[in-house]
Design a protein around this motif. Sequence first.
Motif, PDB file in Angstrom:
ATOM      1  N   ARG A  41      40.093  61.882  56.623  1.00 54.41           N
ATOM      2  CA  ARG A  41      40.542  63.144  56.077  1.00 54.41           C
ATOM      3  C   ARG A  41      40.639  63.359  54.718  1.00 54.41           C
ATOM      4  O   ARG A  41      40.509  64.413  54.236  1.00 54.41           O
ATOM      5  CB  ARG A  41      42.228  62.681  56.576  1.00 54.41           C
ATOM      6  CG  ARG A  41      42.641  62.951  57.808  1.00 54.41           C
ATOM      7  CD  ARG A  41      43.902  62.736  58.064  1.00 54.41           C
ATOM      8  NE  ARG A  41      44.628  61.619  57.668  1.00 54.41           N
ATOM      9  CZ  ARG A  41      44.756  60.475  58.955  1.00 54.41           C
ATOM     10  NH1 ARG A  41      44.041  60.897  60.092  1.00 54.41           N
ATOM     11  NH2 ARG A  41      45.364  59.261  58.529  1.00 54.41           N
ATOM     12  N   ARG A  85      44.719  74.052  59.107  1.00 53.59           N
ATOM     13  CA  ARG A  85      44.722  72.708  58.655  1.00 53.59           C
ATOM     14  C   ARG A  85      44.961  72.677  57.193  1.00 53.59           C
ATOM     15  O   ARG A  85      45.291  71.348  56.848  1.00 53.59           O
ATOM     16  CB  ARG A  85      43.639  72.185  58.867  1.00 53.59           C
ATOM     17  CG  ARG A  85      43.152  71.723  60.508  1.00 53.59           C
ATOM     18  CD  ARG A  85      41.959  71.183  60.909  1.00 53.59           C
ATOM     19  NE  ARG A  85      42.020  69.912  60.339  1.00 53.59           N
ATOM     20  CZ  ARG A  85      40.734  68.936  60.344  1.00 53.59           C
ATOM     21  NH1 ARG A  85      39.877  69.697  60.747  1.00 53.59           N
ATOM     22  NH2 ARG A  85      40.755  67.974  59.990  1.00 53.59           N
ATOM     23  N   TYR A  86      44.678  73.446  56.460  1.00 51.84           N
ATOM     24  CA  TYR A  86      44.864  73.694  55.059  1.00 51.84           C
ATOM     25  C   TYR A  86      45.302  74.624  54.463  1.00 51.84           C
ATOM     26  O   TYR A  86      45.317  75.701  54.819  1.00 51.84           O
ATOM     27  CB  TYR A  86      43.360  73.498  54.332  1.00 51.84           C
ATOM     28  CG  TYR A  86      42.644  72.252  54.785  1.00 51.84           C
ATOM     29  CD1 TYR A  86      42.809  70.881  54.605  1.00 51.84           C
ATOM     30  CD2 TYR A  86      41.627  72.457  55.760  1.00 51.84           C
ATOM     31  CE1 TYR A  86      42.311  69.691  54.805  1.00 51.84           C
ATOM     32  CE2 TYR A  86      40.746  71.404  56.249  1.00 51.84           C
ATOM     33  CZ  TYR A  86      41.137  70.305  55.814  1.00 51.84           C
ATOM     34  OH  TYR A  86      40.371  68.998  56.375  1.00 51.84           O
ATOM     35  N   LEU A 106      47.791  70.416  55.737  1.00 50.55           N
ATOM     36  CA  LEU A 106      48.756  70.794  56.632  1.00 50.55           C
ATOM     37  C   LEU A 106      49.221  69.839  57.853  1.00 50.55           C
ATOM     38  O   LEU A 106      50.310  69.695  58.052  1.00 50.55           O
ATOM     39  CB  LEU A 106      48.712  72.252  57.125  1.00 50.55           C
ATOM     40  CG  LEU A 106      48.793  73.341  55.840  1.00 50.55           C
ATOM     41  CD1 LEU A 106      48.493  74.798  56.666  1.00 50.55           C
ATOM     42  CD2 LEU A 106      49.886  73.581  55.161  1.00 50.55           C
ATOM     43  N   THR A 107      48.355  69.265  58.085  1.00 51.37           N
ATOM     44  CA  THR A 107      48.530  68.306  59.520  1.00 51.37           C
ATOM     45  C   THR A 107      47.978  66.829  58.918  1.00 51.37           C
ATOM     46  O   THR A 107      47.121  66.776  58.131  1.00 51.37           O
ATOM     47  CB  THR A 107      47.826  68.916  60.540  1.00 51.37           C
ATOM     48  OG1 THR A 107      46.380  68.866  60.423  1.00 51.37           O
ATOM     49  CG2 THR A 107      48.237  70.162  61.222  1.00 51.37           C
ATOM     50  N   LYS A 108      48.626  65.848  59.750  1.00 56.04           N
ATOM     51  CA  LYS A 108      48.072  64.434  59.527  1.00 56.04           C
ATOM     52  C   LYS A 108      47.367  63.927  60.475  1.00 56.04           C
ATOM     53  O   LYS A 108      47.032  64.231  61.591  1.00 56.04           O
ATOM     54  CB  LYS A 108      49.311  63.645  59.185  1.00 56.04           C
ATOM     55  CG  LYS A 108      49.792  64.049  58.002  1.00 56.04           C
ATOM     56  CD  LYS A 108      50.724  62.619  57.592  1.00 56.04           C
ATOM     57  CE  LYS A 108      51.044  62.967  56.229  1.00 56.04           C
ATOM     58  NZ  LYS A 108      51.625  61.660  55.407  1.00 56.04           N
TER      59      LYS A 108
END
Length: 108
Positions: A41, A85-86, A106-108
Motif C-alpha cells: 500500500r 482509492r486516492y 481513501l481505502t485501507k
Amino acid sequence: MRRFVSKRRRPLAGLLLPTAATLVIIAFAAWGADSVSEAAREEQLGAVRRSVTRAAVHCYAIEGSYPPSLDYLEEHYGLTVDKARYSIHYHCFASNLMPEIDVIPLTK
C-alpha cells in the motif's frame, strides 16, 4: 519380561505441543502477510505521487509553466488516477514553482 506392553500416554498432552506450534506458525504467517500488504500500500501511494509529479514536471518542460490543476494534467497529459482509492491535493500557487502534491489513500 514385558517387552510388548504398551506404555500409557496422555492423549491430550501429546496434542498440546503440535497444536501450539501450529498456532504460532499461523500467527507469524498472518503477521507477515499484513506487513507485506502494508508495504505494498505504501509503495502504491508513492507510485501515485511520483506519477502526478512526473506529469507536472513533463508539462513544465513542454509548456514552460506548471499545470494549474490536476484536471489539466488528466485532460492534456493522460494522467489517470483511481479517485475511488486516492484523494489528491494539488495546489499550484505560481506557474514557475513546483505545486504542492499530497496523495491521501481513501481505502485501507
